[in-house]
Enzyme design. Sequence first.
Site, mmCIF file in Angstrom:
data_model
loop_
_atom_site.group_PDB
_atom_site.id
_atom_site.type_symbol
_atom_site.label_atom_id
_atom_site.label_comp_id
_atom_site.label_asym_id
_atom_site.label_seq_id
_atom_site.Cartn_x
_atom_site.Cartn_y
_atom_site.Cartn_z
ATOM 1 N N LYS A 48 0.809 -1.219 0.000
ATOM 2 C CA LYS A 48 0.000 0.000 0.000
ATOM 3 C C LYS A 48 0.846 1.275 0.000
ATOM 4 O O LYS A 48 0.424 2.318 -0.508
ATOM 5 C CB LYS A 48 -0.955 -0.013 1.193
ATOM 6 C CG LYS A 48 -2.019 -1.098 1.104
ATOM 7 C CD LYS A 48 -2.962 -1.052 2.289
ATOM 8 C CE LYS A 48 -4.058 -2.108 2.168
ATOM 9 N NZ LYS A 48 -3.539 -3.473 2.154
ATOM 10 N N GLU B 209 -2.713 7.388 7.103
ATOM 11 C CA GLU B 209 -3.238 8.378 6.170
ATOM 12 C C GLU B 209 -4.480 9.034 6.761
ATOM 13 O O GLU B 209 -5.080 8.533 7.719
ATOM 14 C CB GLU B 209 -3.555 7.745 4.819
ATOM 15 C CG GLU B 209 -4.631 6.692 4.860
ATOM 16 C CD GLU B 209 -4.786 5.971 3.520
ATOM 17 O OE1 GLU B 209 -3.859 6.036 2.701
ATOM 18 O OE2 GLU B 209 -5.832 5.341 3.304
ATOM 19 N N ASN C 175 -14.223 -2.483 9.198
ATOM 20 C CA ASN C 175 -13.538 -2.250 7.924
ATOM 21 C C ASN C 175 -13.645 -3.433 6.968
ATOM 22 O O ASN C 175 -12.902 -3.506 5.996
ATOM 23 C CB ASN C 175 -12.058 -1.897 8.148
ATOM 24 C CG ASN C 175 -11.898 -0.636 8.977
ATOM 25 O OD1 ASN C 175 -12.481 0.385 8.655
ATOM 26 N ND2 ASN C 175 -11.136 -0.719 10.055
ATOM 27 N N GLU D 42 -9.594 0.469 -5.539
ATOM 28 C CA GLU D 42 -10.568 0.953 -4.567
ATOM 29 C C GLU D 42 -10.398 2.452 -4.348
ATOM 30 O O GLU D 42 -9.279 2.959 -4.262
ATOM 31 C CB GLU D 42 -10.416 0.201 -3.245
ATOM 32 C CG GLU D 42 -10.615 -1.303 -3.390
ATOM 33 C CD GLU D 42 -10.741 -2.011 -2.053
ATOM 34 O OE1 GLU D 42 -10.552 -1.354 -1.013
ATOM 35 O OE2 GLU D 42 -11.035 -3.216 -2.058
ATOM 36 N N GLU E 248 -6.521 1.848 -2.452
ATOM 37 C CA GLU E 248 -5.559 0.767 -2.620
ATOM 38 C C GLU E 248 -5.945 -0.026 -3.860
ATOM 39 O O GLU E 248 -7.032 0.142 -4.416
ATOM 40 C CB GLU E 248 -5.533 -0.164 -1.407
ATOM 41 C CG GLU E 248 -6.843 -0.899 -1.163
ATOM 42 C CD GLU E 248 -6.827 -1.707 0.116
ATOM 43 O OE1 GLU E 248 -5.983 -1.419 0.986
ATOM 44 O OE2 GLU E 248 -7.643 -2.623 0.243
ATOM 45 N N ASN F 53 -6.241 -4.050 -5.055
ATOM 46 C CA ASN F 53 -6.190 -5.458 -4.702
ATOM 47 C C ASN F 53 -5.816 -6.249 -5.947
ATOM 48 O O ASN F 53 -6.555 -6.261 -6.939
ATOM 49 C CB ASN F 53 -7.534 -5.936 -4.149
ATOM 50 C CG ASN F 53 -7.798 -5.369 -2.770
ATOM 51 O OD1 ASN F 53 -6.912 -5.350 -1.928
ATOM 52 N ND2 ASN F 53 -9.004 -4.884 -2.539
#
Length: 712
Positions: free
Chosen positions: A148, A232, A267, A307, A320, A322
Amino acid sequence: MFINRLSANSSSRWLHTTAGARYFGPCKTAEKTFDKILVANRGEIACRVIRTAKKMGIRTVAVYSDADANALFVREADEAWRVGPAPTSQSYLNVEAIMEAISASGAQAVHPGYGFLSENASFVKRLDSAGIAFIGPKEYAMAAMGDKIQSKIIAKQAGVNTIPGFDGVVRDAEHAVEIAEEIGYPVMLKASAGGGGKGMRIAHSAQQVREGFKLASDEAQSSFGDSRILVEKFIEEPRHIEIQIIADSQGNVLWLPERECSIQRRNQKVIEEAPSTHLDAETRRKMGEQAVALARNVGYNSAGTVEFLVDKYRNFYFLEMNTRLQVEHPITEYITGFDLVEEMIRSAAGLPLTTTDQNAVQINGWAIESRVYAEDPEKYLPSIGTLSKYQEPRSWQRENDVRCDSGISEGSEISMYYDPMICKLSTHGPTRADAIATMSHALDRYLIKGVTHNIPLLRDVIASADFGAGHTTTGFLAEHYPQGFKGHRLTAETATQLAAVSAALQCIRQARESSGRAADHIVVLPQLKDDGSVHKLEAHVSLDLDAAAVKLQGTSSFSASVEFAGNEYASSTMSQLEVAWDIDMPFVQVRHKAKDITLQFLDPLPLGFRVQFMGTKFDIDVLSPRQRELMQLMKEKEQLDTSKMVLSPMPGTIVSVAVKPGDAVSEGMQVAVVEAMKMQNVLRAPRAGTVRAVHVSRGATVNGDDILIELE
């Protein structure tokens, strides 16, 4: 080390009931791909990959742990090989064992599913060295985008909108605090590797950063073997919207219509839909083009997901990427007609995508996915056990409008070692309203007994006005259930329905038992109050037996009136009620005031029965007037006082104990951490006091409701 578990002939008779369903049409591949592939995963995603492989004429190899020796995916594969004991580090993450299985089986390619080794670049490198095709992206792209921290730098270089944050590696908790105070609270702490909600925490203060850093890094290490954390800015009131891409090794990259995944707990996504109610065509195009630009920047091939977080003004920020098949891919397949697993296999075999024309990608209807978990829907704690009864819903109004991606069957065990997902339940319709209606019906027709599950929560969300209006953000569950989800709260309409149906069911039961039929019933329903507590809601239900047509089998007709005690709800005048309930069947179909209702009759109880209504289980007393009089004379059983105890909320392993006998604790203070299904859960003191006894130590295995710590 390995046991050749099954041959092709012995596994064919175990094919799953949904294996032949066509959610995305027939096979589009006439070219040669592979003779045999190994699926380096388990559960529903292994079944999913096997289904497409069989459609393409490819033989399949499963790998399994001792806990999965009799699992459905093992039976569905053409052959299966043992790779170790139950813990993931010794089986599904055991690269050496999996490489041996590849060699022994003669597999030419490996599909990793999602999770486990699906984003492990070193595993891809091992396969490359052995001349085995990886059904996923190349090592470089995976390493670049799977990290990431690195992916955020690459995204900026590719011109993709990014969230403010720190681009480097966070050294320790104090460094995380420094970064957080520079960016400004709230911040998100999350694992640099992996995904799925593991290793993620939101922090609103320095203390929460310190505490969250340790928990997130421990979870990241446990789940992905990489403890690095990034920090972040946390965007408040965001929507989580993602773009599916597919790419081949010939330079073709397509973006597919978005999925919205804003309904989340811890999450982790719970309900997803495609497309999103929030995006317009222009924003959709911009997000898709940025996703493609990012993929091209790293030479990406195969399926992947970019995403984004999207604010209320449709500003979007890269979150991010995937580098694998996403859990929620079925809803994209529903609305586009692509078989994403087939596209991945084609890409790995060096073939082009089935279409390379972006304009050919269209949106067909609407699709919704509900993730059915074995967990307590109030606290989101996993549940383990054996599925004593299990029946998946079937198509309803249209062919294949209900899709169940599962890896279990009746008698399967939900283990503490793995993710508690039971099924990905997806529905499709011409419009969003159709997809919602089909999902409501499917959830009502989903029978699960033996473990606690989250269908009550899913059903309540789907029925909510805000979800129906498309008003969803990542804070949806916290905002709608601030004290945790307790169950469906009866309204005047649903309370009247449930009371009338309960009296009718009791009348049918009496007729079946030849014990006579009563016209008057006192129905006692559990009702949630605003503070989350439960009180008893009484209703006097009168059935007109002279006009009733009570049948032992099939549909019975009643005229019923409902009068509630007190002034909570207005009384209902006599109305028609049709109840279809077959002997020994759990499903009850009801027609009341021009509305169709589905209940599940789960269990008889001493004074009534347990039903599932609007997704929630209700223990209902159905009494005669004389029984009600006698009940008022009985004392209620005293409840055990647990205010001085810390109980294990689930079966699991103790990760740490922060107190010892004699220590003073304050209310809410962390006293222990228990891990189950790869998630760590902090246990806190229920009140201020002194520790009297500690009954566990680090590494201990505990059961749900075990007493871990006692206070004086």
